[in-house]
Design an enzyme around this catalytic site. Structure first.
Site, PDB file in Angstrom:
ATOM      1  CE  LYS A 197      -3.970  -2.437   1.884  1.00  0.00           C
ATOM      2  NZ  LYS A 197      -5.042  -2.497   2.902  1.00  0.00           N
TER       3      LYS A 197
ATOM      4  NE  ARG B 184      -3.130  -7.029   6.257  1.00  0.00           N
ATOM      5  CZ  ARG B 184      -4.087  -7.817   5.811  1.00  0.00           C
ATOM      6  NH1 ARG B 184      -4.587  -8.761   6.602  1.00  0.00           N
ATOM      7  NH2 ARG B 184      -4.556  -7.673   4.590  1.00  0.00           N
TER       8      ARG B 184
ATOM      9  CG  ASN C 156      -4.382  -3.340   6.367  1.00  0.00           C
ATOM     10  OD1 ASN C 156      -4.103  -2.723   5.341  1.00  0.00           O
ATOM     11  ND2 ASN C 156      -5.352  -4.240   6.417  1.00  0.00           N
TER      12      ASN C 156
ATOM     13  CG  HIS D 291      -5.342  -6.395  -0.775  1.00  0.00           C
ATOM     14  ND1 HIS D 291      -6.589  -6.367  -0.198  1.00  0.00           N
ATOM     15  CD2 HIS D 291      -5.458  -7.176  -1.893  1.00  0.00           C
ATOM     16  CE1 HIS D 291      -7.438  -7.076  -0.937  1.00  0.00           C
ATOM     17  NE2 HIS D 291      -6.766  -7.586  -1.971  1.00  0.00           N
TER      18      HIS D 291
END
Length: 211
Positions: free
Chosen positions: A20, A114, A124, A127
């Site tokens: 992310k 995470r 977090n 994915h």
């Protein structure tokens, strides 16, 4: 009398992984962990999604309280999407990720990705696809040209080769021996392209002239 059972078929499964936006700078070390965990990175791309694209990707979360914050977070900068492959890739990647809430992950799974890279329940870090249907949809979203079906290995791969690959290859090698071209590798490559059994063949039917 003993009956020997055939070995179980093992399939290489694919899943989608996303690094992310807030931890893209950690991509190299995360990829190292992925490879050391037995995954193959089949494809990788870096992209910056618009809020609209993020909404489409997370369509199943639409209507939930955190949805606007989620799309804003995921469109806040570039991210890295990867197709990971290995036996039971979906479940192994989920296990490596840990709980979706990073605060919970830090308490219950401190060695998970995470827990290490995530910040809170929204940010977090990474994915992973939830199941095969999600993996298929998400991989097609990020990599529209990719085939998602499981890749056969072991006996299943041998059966596939014997049925679909070996006969064509043997025919090509036989023809190669007859022709004896100057550059056998180029000749065989061209021959295989022309005689690919999976390639659709066009039938030309004579068209009657109109008077």
């Amino acid at each position: 009398m003993e009956i020997s059972m055939p070995p179980p078929q093992i399939y290489v499964e694919k899943t989608l992984a996303i690094i992310k936006p807030d931890i893209v700078d950690k991509e190299e070390e995360i990829q190292d962990i992925i490879l050391r965990s037995g995954f193959t990175i089949v494809q990788r791309r870096k992209l910056h999604l618009s809020p609209e694209h993020c909404s489409n990707f997370y369509v199943e979360q639409y209507g939930k309280m955190f949805f606007p914050n989620l799309t804003a977070y995921m469109s806040s900068g570039p991210l890295v999407a990867m197709i990971l492959a290995r036996h039971k890739a979906i479940s192994y990647w989920k296990e490596l990720l840990g709980p979706s809430n990073s605060l919970l992950a830090k308490e219950t799974h401190p060695d998970s990705l995470r827990a290490i890279y995530g910040t809170d329940d929204l940010r977090n870090a990474l994915h992973g696809s939830n199941d095969f249907a999600a993996a298929e949809r998400e991989i097609r979203f990020m990599f529209p040209e990719v085939i998602v079906e499981p890749i056969p290995v072991g006996q299943a791969a041998k059966d596939y080769l014997n049925l679909y690959v070996t006969p064509t290859l043997l025919e090509g090698l036989t023809e190669l021996c007859k022709q004896k071209p100057a550059d056998p590798f180029i000749w065989l490559a061209d021959w295989l392209l022309k005689n690919n059994p999976s390639k659709p063949k066009l039938c030309h039917h004579p068209v009657a002239e109109e008077h």
